[in-house]
Design a protein around this motif. Structure first.
Motif, PDB file in Angstrom:
ATOM      1  N   ARG A  51       0.830  -1.206   0.000  1.00 45.66           N
ATOM      2  CA  ARG A  51       0.000   0.000   0.000  1.00 45.66           C
ATOM      3  C   ARG A  51       0.868   1.261   0.000  1.00 45.66           C
ATOM      4  O   ARG A  51       0.579   2.235  -0.709  1.00 45.66           O
ATOM      5  CB  ARG A  51      -0.933   0.005   1.213  1.00 45.66           C
ATOM      6  CG  ARG A  51      -2.027  -1.054   1.144  1.00 45.66           C
ATOM      7  CD  ARG A  51      -3.091  -0.816   2.195  1.00 45.66           C
ATOM      8  NE  ARG A  51      -2.576  -0.998   3.547  1.00 45.66           N
ATOM      9  CZ  ARG A  51      -2.576  -2.146   4.198  1.00 45.66           C
ATOM     10  NH1 ARG A  51      -3.044  -3.250   3.617  1.00 45.66           N
ATOM     11  NH2 ARG A  51      -2.118  -2.224   5.431  1.00 45.66           N
ATOM     12  N   ILE A  52       1.931   1.228   0.802  1.00 48.90           N
ATOM     13  CA  ILE A  52       2.825   2.392   0.873  1.00 48.90           C
ATOM     14  C   ILE A  52       3.523   2.612  -0.459  1.00 48.90           C
ATOM     15  O   ILE A  52       3.671   3.747  -0.934  1.00 48.90           O
ATOM     16  CB  ILE A  52       3.856   2.213   2.014  1.00 48.90           C
ATOM     17  CG1 ILE A  52       3.148   2.252   3.373  1.00 48.90           C
ATOM     18  CG2 ILE A  52       4.924   3.295   1.941  1.00 48.90           C
ATOM     19  CD1 ILE A  52       4.048   1.905   4.542  1.00 48.90           C
ATOM     20  N   HIS A  53       3.961   1.513  -1.096  1.00 51.70           N
ATOM     21  CA  HIS A  53       4.706   1.631  -2.349  1.00 51.70           C
ATOM     22  C   HIS A  53       3.854   2.239  -3.456  1.00 51.70           C
ATOM     23  O   HIS A  53       4.351   3.030  -4.277  1.00 51.70           O
ATOM     24  CB  HIS A  53       5.231   0.262  -2.789  1.00 51.70           C
ATOM     25  CG  HIS A  53       6.262   0.334  -3.875  1.00 51.70           C
ATOM     26  ND1 HIS A  53       5.941   0.538  -5.203  1.00 51.70           N
ATOM     27  CD2 HIS A  53       7.620   0.250  -3.831  1.00 51.70           C
ATOM     28  CE1 HIS A  53       7.043   0.557  -5.922  1.00 51.70           C
ATOM     29  NE2 HIS A  53       8.074   0.403  -5.119  1.00 51.70           N
ATOM     30  N   ARG A  54       2.594   1.891  -3.491  1.00 49.93           N
ATOM     31  CA  ARG A  54       1.719   2.413  -4.546  1.00 49.93           C
ATOM     32  C   ARG A  54       1.593   3.928  -4.493  1.00 49.93           C
ATOM     33  O   ARG A  54       1.368   4.579  -5.514  1.00 49.93           O
ATOM     34  CB  ARG A  54       0.338   1.758  -4.436  1.00 49.93           C
ATOM     35  CG  ARG A  54       0.344   0.315  -4.932  1.00 49.93           C
ATOM     36  CD  ARG A  54      -0.981  -0.363  -4.698  1.00 49.93           C
ATOM     37  NE  ARG A  54      -0.984  -1.699  -5.305  1.00 49.93           N
ATOM     38  CZ  ARG A  54      -1.952  -2.600  -5.152  1.00 49.93           C
ATOM     39  NH1 ARG A  54      -3.011  -2.287  -4.403  1.00 49.93           N
ATOM     40  NH2 ARG A  54      -1.877  -3.779  -5.728  1.00 49.93           N
ATOM     41  N   LYS A  55       1.775   4.495  -3.314  1.00 46.85           N
ATOM     42  CA  LYS A  55       1.670   5.942  -3.156  1.00 46.85           C
ATOM     43  C   LYS A  55       3.025   6.617  -3.021  1.00 46.85           C
ATOM     44  O   LYS A  55       3.221   7.743  -3.494  1.00 46.85           O
ATOM     45  CB  LYS A  55       0.813   6.265  -1.926  1.00 46.85           C
ATOM     46  CG  LYS A  55       0.418   7.724  -1.811  1.00 46.85           C
ATOM     47  CD  LYS A  55      -0.599   7.943  -0.712  1.00 46.85           C
ATOM     48  CE  LYS A  55      -1.048   9.393  -0.636  1.00 46.85           C
ATOM     49  NZ  LYS A  55      -2.056   9.626   0.425  1.00 46.85           N
ATOM     50  N   TYR A  56       3.974   5.915  -2.370  1.00 45.81           N
ATOM     51  CA  TYR A  56       5.264   6.533  -2.065  1.00 45.81           C
ATOM     52  C   TYR A  56       6.460   5.716  -2.570  1.00 45.81           C
ATOM     53  O   TYR A  56       7.569   5.894  -2.081  1.00 45.81           O
ATOM     54  CB  TYR A  56       5.404   6.745  -0.556  1.00 45.81           C
ATOM     55  CG  TYR A  56       4.338   7.636   0.039  1.00 45.81           C
ATOM     56  CD1 TYR A  56       4.316   9.008  -0.220  1.00 45.81           C
ATOM     57  CD2 TYR A  56       3.353   7.104   0.870  1.00 45.81           C
ATOM     58  CE1 TYR A  56       3.340   9.831   0.330  1.00 45.81           C
ATOM     59  CE2 TYR A  56       2.373   7.913   1.429  1.00 45.81           C
ATOM     60  CZ  TYR A  56       2.373   9.271   1.158  1.00 45.81           C
ATOM     61  OH  TYR A  56       1.396  10.073   1.706  1.00 45.81           O
TER      62      TYR A  56
END
Length: 219
Positions: free
Chosen positions: A184-189
């Motif tokens: 989830r974090i990678h998809r945004k950051y």
């Protein structure tokens, strides 16, 4: 008068002892690759005053590198927690003629360590860590691999994590499962659909998750 002096002296000793006990920080060793190098500074900030957080020198790379250096990384420190991971380097395919950074090539390259080799190496590493330290051990799962990454197949992260969880269960080692959170974090950051790394904000988000988990364990 003498009794009063004695009482004051005893009280001062007790207060000094309590203060020393309260200010003694826990010792935490983080072992991992560049992903952990990214989030460790944020873990250090978040646990300031609670624990002394140290990362192994440089990049932990793959399990083969861990087997060579684990004794030196643990050293003589009386660690309270060792929070460790290997995986992203193990499941990476590389080819000597590849022009991509790190010679990554999942089409023509050779995997660094097969699933079976990873299992054997990781099992040996857990045994060695337990041999060299009485610390509480926490394995942190391998983070998300985007589909377009040049040297890694996205589905391998979960395959390697499944094997790692099996080994940790056999050894009674706790697992800090950050895979879903990292996705989830990678998809945004994340730094891109072809890069396993995170922006500074992404590392900060991962660091917060790691810190919250460690705080619970340190209590």
């Amino acid at each position: 008068m003498n009794k009063t002096i004695i009482r004051v002296g005893v009280l001062l000793i007790l207060l000094t002892t309590v203060a020393a006990f309260q200010t003694k920080k826990k010792q935490v060793l983080i072992i991992g690759d560049s992903i952990s190098n990214g989030y460790t500074p944020f873990v250090q900030q978040n646990l300031d005053g609670i624990a002394e957080v140290v990362h192994n020198p440089g990049n932990g790379k793959h399990t083969g590198n861990g087997l060579k250096h684990i004794k030196d990384w643990i050293g003589e420190t009386d660690w309270d927690i060792i929070h460790f991971n290997w995986g992203l380097w193990d499941l990476c395919y590389r080819h000597p003629e590849s022009q991509v950074q790190g010679q990554r090539d999942k089409v023509n390259g050779t995997i660094t360590y097969s699933l079976e080799e990873y299992e054997t190496n990781l099992d040996s590493l857990v045994r060695l860590i337990k041999k060299y330290s009485d610390a509480e051990l926490i394995f942190v799962t391998t983070t998300y691999v985007p589909e377009e990454e040049a040297g890694r197949f996205s589905e391998d992260a979960q395959r390697y994590n499944a094997v790692a969880k099996k080994i940790m269960k056999a050894h009674g080692v706790a697992v800090n499962d950050i895979y879903a959170k990292s996705r989830r974090i990678h998809r945004k950051y994340g730094k891109g659909d072809d890069d396993v790394h995170y922006t500074e904000k992404g590392s900060e988000k991962l660091g917060k998750h790691i810190s919250n988990y460690l705080k619970k364990q340190l209590k």
